[in-house]
Design a protein around this motif. Structure first.
Motif, mmCIF file in Angstrom:
data_model
loop_
_atom_site.group_PDB
_atom_site.id
_atom_site.type_symbol
_atom_site.label_atom_id
_atom_site.label_comp_id
_atom_site.label_asym_id
_atom_site.label_seq_id
_atom_site.Cartn_x
_atom_site.Cartn_y
_atom_site.Cartn_z
ATOM 1 N N UNK A 176 57.985 42.101 47.401
ATOM 2 C CA UNK A 176 58.969 41.996 48.375
ATOM 3 C C UNK A 176 58.771 39.875 48.365
ATOM 4 N N UNK A 177 60.306 39.953 48.999
ATOM 5 C CA UNK A 177 60.135 37.967 49.051
ATOM 6 C C UNK A 177 58.543 38.062 50.335
ATOM 7 N N UNK A 178 58.477 36.453 50.165
ATOM 8 C CA UNK A 178 57.588 35.809 51.235
ATOM 9 C C UNK A 178 56.333 34.439 50.147
ATOM 10 N N UNK A 179 55.907 34.764 51.031
ATOM 11 C CA UNK A 179 55.183 33.731 50.619
ATOM 12 C C UNK A 179 53.246 34.443 50.421
ATOM 13 N N UNK A 180 52.787 34.138 49.866
ATOM 14 C CA UNK A 180 51.048 35.299 49.616
ATOM 15 C C UNK A 180 50.216 33.669 48.649
ATOM 16 N N UNK A 181 49.065 34.227 49.151
ATOM 17 C CA UNK A 181 47.893 32.908 48.568
ATOM 18 C C UNK A 181 47.242 33.956 47.533
ATOM 19 N N UNK A 182 46.673 33.498 46.001
ATOM 20 C CA UNK A 182 45.363 33.691 45.723
ATOM 21 C C UNK A 182 44.454 33.388 45.264
ATOM 22 N N UNK A 183 43.312 34.621 45.740
ATOM 23 C CA UNK A 183 41.783 33.392 46.094
ATOM 24 C C UNK A 183 41.634 34.262 44.361
ATOM 25 N N UNK A 184 40.980 33.882 43.912
ATOM 26 C CA UNK A 184 40.615 33.207 42.203
ATOM 27 C C UNK A 184 38.595 33.035 42.288
ATOM 28 N N UNK A 185 38.102 34.546 41.448
ATOM 29 C CA UNK A 185 36.865 34.351 41.553
ATOM 30 C C UNK A 185 36.074 34.356 40.614
ATOM 31 N N UNK A 186 35.095 33.877 40.037
ATOM 32 C CA UNK A 186 34.249 33.849 38.519
ATOM 33 C C UNK A 186 33.029 33.414 38.966
ATOM 34 N N UNK A 187 32.279 34.332 38.110
ATOM 35 C CA UNK A 187 30.734 34.139 38.837
ATOM 36 C C UNK A 187 30.064 33.176 39.741
ATOM 37 N N UNK A 188 30.370 33.121 40.985
ATOM 38 C CA UNK A 188 30.427 32.605 41.924
ATOM 39 C C UNK A 188 31.235 30.842 42.518
ATOM 40 N N UNK A 189 31.986 31.105 41.228
ATOM 41 C CA UNK A 189 32.769 30.017 42.010
ATOM 42 C C UNK A 189 34.975 30.413 41.621
ATOM 43 N N UNK A 190 35.455 29.477 42.888
ATOM 44 C CA UNK A 190 36.565 30.154 43.690
ATOM 45 C C UNK A 190 37.397 29.217 43.141
ATOM 46 N N UNK A 191 38.873 29.232 43.322
ATOM 47 C CA UNK A 191 39.672 28.740 43.117
ATOM 48 C C UNK A 191 41.095 28.734 44.010
#
Length: 75
Positions: free
Chosen positions: A60-75
């Motif tokens: 659907x239309x709208x804004x979303x945020x994606x959090x990415x994590x790998x081995x204790x690191x996040x972006x």
């Protein structure tokens, strides 16, 4: 260090999709692809879905945020 590309994306239409690329650096400075190893968290839920190795699909239309994590690191 963890990097996600693209940093910002725009999906137009309910069938739109785009690939994320998650990369990290080893202690020796080599760049490695971590896209399939990453854990993805979407907020708010229900607007987009992330499938098979970092493919983002819009629902659907709208804004979303994606959090990415790998081995204790996040972006």
């Amino acid at each position: 260090m963890l990097s996600v590309d693209p940093g910002v994306m725009e999906l137009v239409g309910k069938d739109a999709a785009q690939q994320l690329l998650v990369t990290g650096r080893t202690p020796t400075g080599d760049e490695v692809d971590l896209t399939r190893k990453a854990v993805y968290t979407v907020s708010p839920s229900g607007q987009i879905d992330i499938i098979g190795g970092g493919i983002v699909r819009g629902f659907i239309d709208g804004d979303a945020t994606i959090k990415v994590s790998v081995d204790g690191l996040s972006a």
